[in-house]
Motif scaffolding. Structure first.
Motif, mmCIF file in Angstrom:
data_model
loop_
_atom_site.group_PDB
_atom_site.id
_atom_site.type_symbol
_atom_site.label_atom_id
_atom_site.label_comp_id
_atom_site.label_asym_id
_atom_site.label_seq_id
_atom_site.Cartn_x
_atom_site.Cartn_y
_atom_site.Cartn_z
ATOM 1 N N ILE A 1 96.765 7.889 66.496
ATOM 2 C CA ILE A 1 96.091 6.897 67.345
ATOM 3 C C ILE A 1 96.982 5.665 67.495
ATOM 4 O O ILE A 1 97.211 5.186 68.608
ATOM 5 N N LEU A 2 97.485 5.175 66.376
ATOM 6 C CA LEU A 2 98.361 4.006 66.409
ATOM 7 C C LEU A 2 99.627 4.295 67.206
ATOM 8 O O LEU A 2 100.072 3.482 68.016
ATOM 9 N N TYR A 3 100.221 5.455 67.000
ATOM 10 C CA TYR A 3 101.424 5.871 67.722
ATOM 11 C C TYR A 3 101.151 5.908 69.232
ATOM 12 O O TYR A 3 101.938 5.414 70.038
ATOM 13 N N GLY A 4 100.013 6.494 69.609
ATOM 14 C CA GLY A 4 99.653 6.580 71.027
ATOM 15 C C GLY A 4 99.384 5.227 71.659
ATOM 16 O O GLY A 4 99.792 4.975 72.794
ATOM 17 N N VAL A 5 98.710 4.349 70.930
ATOM 18 C CA VAL A 5 98.443 2.999 71.447
ATOM 19 C C VAL A 5 99.760 2.247 71.626
ATOM 20 O O VAL A 5 99.974 1.597 72.656
ATOM 21 N N GLU A 6 100.635 2.340 70.636
ATOM 22 C CA GLU A 6 101.959 1.702 70.749
ATOM 23 C C GLU A 6 102.704 2.212 71.973
ATOM 24 O O GLU A 6 103.276 1.437 72.723
ATOM 25 N N TRP A 7 102.719 3.542 72.131
ATOM 26 C CA TRP A 7 103.433 4.141 73.253
ATOM 27 C C TRP A 7 102.850 3.662 74.579
ATOM 28 O O TRP A 7 103.591 3.302 75.492
ATOM 29 N N PHE A 8 101.517 3.641 74.699
ATOM 30 C CA PHE A 8 100.886 3.242 75.955
ATOM 31 C C PHE A 8 101.195 1.787 76.300
ATOM 32 O O PHE A 8 101.541 1.470 77.439
ATOM 33 N N ILE A 9 101.074 0.901 75.329
ATOM 34 C CA ILE A 9 101.382 -0.514 75.572
ATOM 35 C C ILE A 9 102.843 -0.668 75.983
ATOM 36 O O ILE A 9 103.172 -1.391 76.926
ATOM 37 N N SER A 10 103.719 0.031 75.288
ATOM 38 C CA SER A 10 105.137 -0.028 75.603
ATOM 39 C C SER A 10 105.426 0.578 76.977
ATOM 40 O O SER A 10 106.270 0.081 77.720
ATOM 41 N N LEU A 11 104.721 1.651 77.325
ATOM 42 C CA LEU A 11 104.909 2.265 78.638
ATOM 43 C C LEU A 11 104.549 1.285 79.748
ATOM 44 O O LEU A 11 105.301 1.123 80.714
ATOM 45 N N VAL A 12 103.411 0.617 79.616
ATOM 46 C CA VAL A 12 103.001 -0.375 80.613
ATOM 47 C C VAL A 12 104.039 -1.497 80.692
ATOM 48 O O VAL A 12 104.453 -1.906 81.782
ATOM 49 N N TYR A 13 104.497 -1.967 79.543
ATOM 50 C CA TYR A 13 105.522 -3.009 79.501
ATOM 51 C C TYR A 13 106.785 -2.558 80.243
ATOM 52 O O TYR A 13 107.310 -3.285 81.079
ATOM 53 N N HIS A 14 107.252 -1.354 79.947
ATOM 54 C CA HIS A 14 108.489 -0.870 80.562
ATOM 55 C C HIS A 14 108.317 -0.526 82.036
ATOM 56 O O HIS A 14 109.288 -0.589 82.797
ATOM 57 N N LEU A 15 107.112 -0.196 82.452
ATOM 58 C CA LEU A 15 106.876 0.029 83.887
ATOM 59 C C LEU A 15 107.151 -1.235 84.689
ATOM 60 O O LEU A 15 107.622 -1.176 85.822
ATOM 61 N N PHE A 16 106.838 -2.378 84.100
ATOM 62 C CA PHE A 16 107.007 -3.636 84.815
ATOM 63 C C PHE A 16 108.347 -4.321 84.555
ATOM 64 O O PHE A 16 108.725 -5.212 85.300
ATOM 65 N N THR A 17 109.055 -3.932 83.512
ATOM 66 C CA THR A 17 110.290 -4.638 83.175
ATOM 67 C C THR A 17 111.571 -3.830 83.375
ATOM 68 O O THR A 17 112.633 -4.413 83.503
ATOM 69 N N ASP A 18 111.486 -2.516 83.405
ATOM 70 C CA ASP A 18 112.696 -1.715 83.589
ATOM 71 C C ASP A 18 113.176 -1.792 85.024
ATOM 72 O O ASP A 18 112.380 -1.797 85.963
ATOM 73 N N GLU A 19 114.485 -1.818 85.176
ATOM 74 C CA GLU A 19 115.065 -1.918 86.519
ATOM 75 C C GLU A 19 114.928 -0.599 87.280
ATOM 76 O O GLU A 19 114.678 -0.590 88.471
ATOM 77 N N ARG A 20 115.132 0.492 86.593
ATOM 78 C CA ARG A 20 115.105 1.807 87.237
ATOM 79 C C ARG A 20 113.923 2.609 86.708
ATOM 80 O O ARG A 20 113.809 2.833 85.516
ATOM 81 N N ILE A 21 113.061 3.024 87.595
ATOM 82 C CA ILE A 21 111.920 3.844 87.211
ATOM 83 C C ILE A 21 112.161 5.247 87.755
ATOM 84 O O ILE A 21 112.553 5.428 88.893
ATOM 85 N N GLY A 22 111.921 6.215 86.940
ATOM 86 C CA GLY A 22 112.149 7.605 87.339
ATOM 87 C C GLY A 22 113.092 8.280 86.373
ATOM 88 O O GLY A 22 113.794 7.645 85.596
ATOM 89 N N GLY A 23 113.108 9.586 86.416
ATOM 90 C CA GLY A 23 113.989 10.358 85.555
ATOM 91 C C GLY A 23 113.604 10.290 84.087
ATOM 92 O O GLY A 23 114.412 10.577 83.214
ATOM 93 N N GLY A 24 112.381 9.872 83.783
ATOM 94 C CA GLY A 24 111.926 9.811 82.401
ATOM 95 C C GLY A 24 112.413 8.598 81.632
ATOM 96 O O GLY A 24 112.168 8.472 80.443
ATOM 97 N N LYS A 25 113.113 7.687 82.302
ATOM 98 C CA LYS A 25 113.681 6.518 81.613
ATOM 99 C C LYS A 25 112.596 5.624 81.016
ATOM 100 O O LYS A 25 112.729 5.171 79.878
ATOM 101 N N VAL A 26 111.529 5.374 81.749
ATOM 102 C CA VAL A 26 110.459 4.502 81.262
ATOM 103 C C VAL A 26 109.786 5.132 80.047
ATOM 104 O O VAL A 26 109.559 4.468 79.034
#
Length: 146
Positions: free
Chosen positions: A82-107
């Motif tokens: 549960i903790l691992y999944g919550v961490e991943w989800f929060i980080s995924l949302v963060y990286h969706l908005f901050t990463d320059e390149r989206i796609g190819g599994g990078k986010v």
């Protein structure tokens, strides 16, 4: 009790892509017949994290099981995931908005690597003394580091 299962059928069933070894509910499952010391330390670190999370969840789960429902006892073995999944989800949302390149599994890869559990295991997998020197809850120190 045996904690490492080599050439595991379950590992072959649930792992995909380049993944070959997993810590699954305290057991290390691998597609291989032998593990390198680096992979062994990485997965043993996850194993220690898993049991620490079980310890953290034990008292609240026990209390909730007495006063609310016995189903709360499932939180004990599931808390790590549960903790691992919550961490991943929060980080995924963060990286969706901050990463320059989206796609190819990078986010997704960035979100996966930003997990406190993964950071601890990855950064210490090459240290042969880490498992002996590691303090309880060492993964807490990786929160807030990206």
């Amino acid at each position: 009790m045996k904690t490492i299962y080599y050439n595991s059928k379950l590992a072959k069933l649930i792992l995909f892509g380049s993944y070959h070894t997993i810590m699954f509910f305290g057991f290390i499952l691998t597609k291989f017949n032998v593990l390198s010391e680096t992979v062994f330390r990485h997965e043993r670190t996850h194993q220690k994290q898993f049991f620490e999370c079980m310890e953290i969840a034990a008292i609240p789960s026990a209390l909730l099981s007495f006063y609310v429902s016995a189903w709360w006892l499932l939180l004990i073995p599931l808390f790590y995931y549960i903790l691992y999944g919550v961490e991943w989800f929060i980080s995924l949302v963060y990286h969706l908005f901050t990463d320059e390149r989206i796609g190819g599994g990078k986010v997704n890869n960035n979100a996966y690597r930003a997990s406190a559990f993964e950071m601890e295991a990855k950064l210490n997998q090459d240290n042969p003394n880490y498992l002996k020197e590691r303090k309880w809850g060492a993964w807490f120190h990786y929160y807030g580091k990206i």
